[in-house]
Design an enzyme around this catalytic site. Structure first.
Site, PDB file in Angstrom:
ATOM      1  N   ASP A  30       0.959  -1.179  -0.021  1.00 37.64           N
ATOM      2  CA  ASP A  30      -0.059  -0.082  -0.077  1.00 37.64           C
ATOM      3  C   ASP A  30       0.924   1.239   0.132  1.00 37.64           C
ATOM      4  O   ASP A  30       1.865   1.398   0.831  1.00 37.64           O
ATOM      5  CB  ASP A  30      -0.877   0.227   1.258  1.00 37.64           C
ATOM      6  CG  ASP A  30      -2.116   0.743   1.181  1.00 37.64           C
ATOM      7  OD1 ASP A  30      -1.910   2.118   0.634  1.00 37.64           O
ATOM      8  OD2 ASP A  30      -3.294   0.496   1.483  1.00 37.64           O
ATOM      9  N   TYR A  61     -10.428   0.739   1.465  1.00 39.54           N
ATOM     10  CA  TYR A  61     -11.243  -0.299   1.579  1.00 39.54           C
ATOM     11  C   TYR A  61     -12.650  -0.269   0.973  1.00 39.54           C
ATOM     12  O   TYR A  61     -13.336   0.822   0.936  1.00 39.54           O
ATOM     13  CB  TYR A  61     -11.679  -0.728   3.005  1.00 39.54           C
ATOM     14  CG  TYR A  61     -12.752  -1.703   3.346  1.00 39.54           C
ATOM     15  CD1 TYR A  61     -12.328  -3.028   3.451  1.00 39.54           C
ATOM     16  CD2 TYR A  61     -14.164  -1.389   3.826  1.00 39.54           C
ATOM     17  CE1 TYR A  61     -13.025  -4.293   3.659  1.00 39.54           C
ATOM     18  CE2 TYR A  61     -14.780  -2.541   4.008  1.00 39.54           C
ATOM     19  CZ  TYR A  61     -14.600  -3.724   3.986  1.00 39.54           C
ATOM     20  OH  TYR A  61     -15.342  -4.889   4.282  1.00 39.54           O
ATOM     21  N   LYS A  70     -27.534  -6.063  -3.391  1.00 39.46           N
ATOM     22  CA  LYS A  70     -26.246  -5.525  -3.577  1.00 39.46           C
ATOM     23  C   LYS A  70     -26.364  -4.466  -4.722  1.00 39.46           C
ATOM     24  O   LYS A  70     -25.257  -4.110  -5.080  1.00 39.46           O
ATOM     25  CB  LYS A  70     -25.409  -6.534  -3.954  1.00 39.46           C
ATOM     26  CG  LYS A  70     -25.012  -7.588  -2.683  1.00 39.46           C
ATOM     27  CD  LYS A  70     -24.198  -7.150  -1.660  1.00 39.46           C
ATOM     28  CE  LYS A  70     -23.609  -7.915  -0.776  1.00 39.46           C
ATOM     29  NZ  LYS A  70     -24.880  -8.178   0.360  1.00 39.46           N
ATOM     30  N   GLU A  92     -15.518  -7.024  -5.980  1.00 41.84           N
ATOM     31  CA  GLU A  92     -16.212  -8.235  -5.634  1.00 41.84           C
ATOM     32  C   GLU A  92     -17.462  -8.212  -6.881  1.00 41.84           C
ATOM     33  O   GLU A  92     -18.213  -8.855  -6.628  1.00 41.84           O
ATOM     34  CB  GLU A  92     -17.305  -7.750  -4.432  1.00 41.84           C
ATOM     35  CG  GLU A  92     -16.391  -8.140  -3.146  1.00 41.84           C
ATOM     36  CD  GLU A  92     -16.878  -7.877  -1.736  1.00 41.84           C
ATOM     37  OE1 GLU A  92     -16.624  -8.312  -0.945  1.00 41.84           O
ATOM     38  OE2 GLU A  92     -17.902  -6.755  -1.716  1.00 41.84           O
TER      39      GLU A  92
END
Ligand SMILES: *[C@@H]1O[C@H](CO)[C@@H](O)[C@H](O)[C@H]1NC(C)=O
Ligand SMILES: *[C@@H]1O[C@H](CO)[C@@H](O)[C@H](O)[C@H]1NC(C)=O
Ligand SMILES: *[C@@H]1O[C@H](CO)[C@@H](O)[C@H](O)[C@H]1NC(C)=O
Length: 418
Positions: A136, A168, A234, A306
């Protein structure tokens, strides 16, 4: 029998002196030893009894770790690499022809905990594989330097040439993997599949088992991207515009209108951000117009890692795709809080963001899962869990080896307790 008494006294006197001298030597060795030797030998945590049972120690013996601390190790200006391989028990030879013939590529994204990373790397390291480490951008300079120093000891471990400041659920998380892929396709190693990992993963399968699993009938020519058609709950993730506040969070743009539908009429899937992908698929992901357009479209979505891989892997023309694929693939053992009582018997460590940080009593469940990897481990909060799984894993790796074992490959040695 006065003579006998005298001899006895002299003997006892001598014994006393001996014990005294030995104690002094022992104390001196213990207290005044050099800091390095001391930290390497004296402060090792013993394995807990639950772990000894898994570690197959023979009767009357127990395992004793042979290396415990690495403070200061990776800050030296130069490193003696062969010494380092041995001190940290790296396996620097291919353990079988079968593994040698099927090199794997790994992408590891990390930002903290040097020691945990060293342990992960040594668990998955094999000289025929290749490893791209994405550190990172926001990690400390000291941390980056240490990783660089460590990587410098291997011909097949390198840092990503472009490094992201990872947020994140942000696009940066996906970009980090893509940066590594761009480097990996240029590598001289003819890797067959790429697997991604984060710093809190740890392997359950050995490299040999990974190689066999990747070549099994079900997966040989296929990508593994567990996931399903995007569920209703979602949809918000790709229906509205999100903006990444770098290194912080990914809020929805207020008053934003809906996003346009995905390009090329793609059906959005939702799944894990973990995968194993064929080399051809990676080239498709980096070069095809569909993938490029979809990547661009995903830039202002929530947690695109995702949906990106799993969606691409449902395209008929994508190499190794699985248009009917669902959650198949033993990609990760994870204990989600919502699955408590159904898929697992509770978290013996503690939950963070509804995912279990494993405690030592979770280890039998993890081992039974036989997934490729388990997530998540934290050496700060539950150090014994990682100690235990690591030792179990290494013993398995050494048992499976088709070449002679070098002594330094053992993480622990057996000491007599009888
Ligand atoms: C270890 O000791 C136990 C109890 O003394 C005995 O029942 C067991 O068979 C022993 N195992 C081995 C492998 O020697
Ligand atoms: C590095 O360590 C090895 C093994 O301990 C030793 O044989 C070698 O001399 C060392 N090399 C240097 C340059 O110090
Ligand atoms: C996908 O599933 C459908 C319905 O179950 C089936 O008709 C089709 O042949 C499957 N396609 C592939 C590529 O397996």
């Amino acid at each position: 029998m006065p003579q006998m008494e005298d001899t006895k006294c002299s003997f006892l006197f001598c014994l006393g002196i001996c014990i005294f001298i030995c104690s002094i030597i022992y104390l001196k060795a213990t207290v005044f030893n050099t800091p390095r030797a001391q930290s390497r030998i004296l402060t090792c945590r013993p394995f807990l009894p639950q772990c000894e049972a898994l570690g197959h120690s023979r009767n009357g013996t127990r395992w004793q770790s042979t290396e415990c601390h690495l403070e200061g190790y990776f800050t030296a200006p130069v490193l003696n690499c062969s010494q380092m391989w041995s001190d940290f028990h790296f396996i620097t030879k291919a353990l079988s022809k079968e593994e040698e013939r099927y090199p794997l590529a790994f992408i590891i994204t990390i930002h903290k905990e040097l020691k945990t990373f060293v342990r992960l790397l040594r668990a998955i390291y094999a000289p025929q594989n290749v490893y791209c480490i994405h550190v990172d951008e926001k990690a400390s300079q000291d941390y980056k330097n240490s990783i660089q120093l460590l990587a410098g000891c291997f011909h097949n471990v390198f840092l990503a040439t472009v490094s992201e400041r990872v947020t994140y659920a942000g696009f940066s998380r996906l970009q980090a993997d893509i940066n590594c892929m761009s480097d990996l396709v240029k590598s001289s190693v003819r890797w067959r599949k790429v697997i991604n990992l984060c710093g809190q993963d740890f392997p359950i399968q050995s490299n040999l088992e990974l190689v066999r699993y990747m070549q099994s009938k079900e997966w040989r020519d296929r990508n593994m991207t567990p996931g399903v058609k995007q569920p209703k709950d979602k949809r918000y993730r790709t229906q509205f515009h999100y903006v990444e506040v770098q290194g912080s969070h990914v809020p929805k743009l207020v008053k934003s209108h809906r996003k346009s539908p995905p390009p090329h009429n793609l059906q959005i899937y939702f799944g894990t951000a973990y995968y194993s992908l064929t080399r051809d698929f990676v080239e498709f992901a980096l070069e095809s117009q569909v993938a490029k357009d979809f990547l661009e479209w995903s830039k202002d979505t929530f947690s695109p890692d995702e949906h990106y891989w799993v969606t691409l892997n449902h395209i008929k023309d994508a190499p190794g795709s699985h248009v009917n694929g669902s959650w198949e693939g033993a990609i990760r053992a994870i204990k989600w809080k919502e699955h408590e009582g159904s898929l697992h018997n509770g978290c013996k460590g503690h939950y963070i963001r509804d995912i279990c940080i494993y405690g030592i009593e979770d280890i039998p469940w993890i081992i039974n899962k036989q997934s490729m990897f388990a997530n998540k481990f934290e050496s700060e909060t539950f150090p014994e869990a990682l100690d235990c799984l690591e030792q179990w894993h290494r013993l398995k790796v050494l048992r499976q080896a088709a070449v002679p074992i070098e002594p330094s490959w053992h993480l622990a040695h057996e000491v007599d307790t009888s």
